[in-house]
Write an enzyme that holds these catalytic residues in place. Structure first.
Site, short mmCIF file in Angstrom:
data_model
loop_
_atom_site.label_atom_id
_atom_site.label_comp_id
_atom_site.label_asym_id
_atom_site.label_seq_id
_atom_site.Cartn_x
_atom_site.Cartn_y
_atom_site.Cartn_z
N LYS A 206 -24.37 46.21 -50.17
CA LYS A 206 -23.24 45.34 -50.51
C LYS A 206 -22.54 45.89 -51.76
CE LYS A 206 -24.86 43.01 -47.08
NZ LYS A 206 -25.39 41.71 -46.80
C1 LIG Z 1 -26.28 40.91 -45.89
C2 LIG Z 1 -25.82 39.68 -45.23
C3 LIG Z 1 -26.59 38.50 -45.21
C4 LIG Z 1 -28.00 38.43 -45.72
O1 LIG Z 1 -28.16 38.89 -47.01
P1 LIG Z 1 -29.61 39.44 -47.48
O2 LIG Z 1 -29.44 39.61 -48.95
O3 LIG Z 1 -29.81 40.74 -46.76
O4 LIG Z 1 -30.61 38.44 -47.11
C5 LIG Z 1 -26.03 37.36 -44.66
N1 LIG Z 1 -24.81 37.38 -44.13
C6 LIG Z 1 -24.05 38.48 -44.10
C7 LIG Z 1 -22.67 38.42 -43.51
C8 LIG Z 1 -24.54 39.67 -44.64
O5 LIG Z 1 -23.80 40.78 -44.58
#
Ligand SMILES: *Cc1c(COP(=O)(O)O)cnc(C)c1O
Length: 415
Positions: A206
């Protein structure tokens, strides 16, 4: 035909964190200090994040999935309830609702942008009503870094008495403009009476990284207090008037303050806490968010130029007019049928040329668990989006020349 690519270039993954010396120093300082979990770095990160996104409060937590879980739980969503979730998302947006005991009303998305609009949300609400579910919340996903049309979705939520849980795991730094005002993602929609919360992930792919990390932001003090409590076992240090005490003797000392060992629990919570080690990293990264966002915007502008000659087989992500995105993914749209190549063959050819790609997402309603539960739903927009999407490398450490490399590799892989 493109020039042959030099064989010795480093592999480009589709996404990657950018950790610098100041991040390492921040984490090392925590390791030398007194708190490894829930110390000054967590508190500092929560303050800085809330300020950055324009929310009254932020609660840091273990990951984006935990943030979703906390948001749904704080809204009191449970069995018999349903949450509207676009099918073009990561598994967790839907799974977290199911873990709360709720059903998931999968919504279709626009085949070009991958975003859920009002018409798609309304169709999902209608299907949920037919199934006898009580819809409680809309969970729009700001796919790839662009916002769902939030002004309209907030109006729909308010009209239907629903809460809003914005899945902004892709969109820290994005500014929504849909109501003719600038609303940073994370500020939420105070006009939605049933509650408005935003969730973030700080997974390394991210825009800013904690290693594992997440957060819930919002401005309703009662809701945010519940998020905070649920994140830490449902524990409260302050005796709550009217709740009855866990131990009346311990609740208050001679001066009327809670004794140091006192705690009470009004509802069972989770341990979804973030550690200070992770918080120090993501706090340090947050300080460079604007630089990351700028760099990603520059790379996306280069992609738009370099991919233009490959049209109509390849098109860059579809732009929506109602936001200023902090791009998480470069989700290109590729007409594999017209190119006479399977996606699998194109991905393999790109990989051989040093270019990593990924597919975001297999529509969640197609997963075996959900098909077993709801049968085969027809969500043609999500399927059309899935058929053509391919996420190209996008991360701030990429050089401008890397975009040329990806475009040249794509041209070769498709010819
Ligand atoms: C990455 C992601 C999640 C989950 O996040 P984590 O930190 O990996 O648990 C949920 N929703 C979306 C759209 C994501 O891209």
């Amino acid at each position: 035909m493109a020039e042959p690519l030099p064989a010795d270039l480093a592999f480009l993954p589709y996404g990657r964190q950018m950790v610098e010396e100041e991040d390492i120093a921040a984490v090392a300082a925590v390791l030398r200090g007194d708190w490894l979990t829930q110390g000054p770095a967590v508190a500092g990160f929560e303050r800085a994040l809330a300020a950055r996104v324009g929310a009254a409060e932020a609660v840091a937590c273990a990951n984006g999935t935990a943030a979703l879980r906390l948001a749904y739980a704080a809204l009191g969503i449970g069995p018999g309830d349903a949450v509207v979730v676009p099918s073009n998302t990561f598994l967790a947006t839907a799974s977290a609702a199911r873990h709360a005991g709720a059903e998931v009303a999968f919504a279709d998305v626009d085949p070009d942008s991958g975003l859920m609009g009002v018409a798609e949300a309304e169709a999902a609400i209608a299907r949920a009503a037919k199934a006898g579910w009580r819809v409680r919340a809309l969970a729009p996903v700001h796919y790839a870094g662009q916002t769902a049309p939030m002004d309209e979705l907030a109006a729909l939520a308010q009209a239907e008495g629903l809460a809003l849980v914005e899945d902004a795991c892709h969109a820290i730094g994005t500014v929504d403009l849909s109501g003719g005002r600038e609303v940073p993602v994370g500020a939420g929609r105070p006009g939605v009476d049933a509650g408005s919360l935003t969730v973030f992930s700080f997974h390394p792919v991210k825009t800013i990284a904690a290693g594992e990390g997440g957060a819930v932001t919002g401005s309703d003090p009662v809701l945010m207090a519940r998020v905070r409590r649920l994140c830490n076992h449902g524990m409260m240090r302050e005796p709550q008037a009217g709740e009855g005490f866990a131990d009346p003797e311990a609740a208050l000392d001679a001066e009327g303050k809670p004794n140091p060992w006192y705690y009470e629990m009004a509802e069972p919570g989770f341990n979804h806490r973030l550690s200070d080690i992770h918080a120090a990293l993501v706090l340090s990264q947050l300080g460079r968010l604007d630089r990351f966002v700028e760099r990603r915007a520059r790379l996306m502008a280069l992609y738009a130029e370099r991919l233009a000659p490959l049209a109509p087989l390849v098109r860059p992500p579809a732009l929506v007019p109602w936001c200023r995105p902090a791009w998480h993914l470069c989700a290109a749209r590729i007409d594999f049928d017209a190119a006479g190549r399977t996606r699998s063959a194109v991905m393999a050819a790109l990989r051989a040329l040093g270019v990593g790609t990924q597919v975001h997402y297999i529509p969640v309603h197609r997963q075996p668990y959900w098909r077993r539960r709801y049968g085969d739903l027809a969500l043609p927009g999500a399927m059309a989006h899935y058929d053509r999407t391919l996420s190209l490398p996008l991360f701030p450490a990429m050089a401008d020349g890397d975009v040329d490399r990806v475009a040249a590799a794509l041209e070769r892989a498709l010819s």
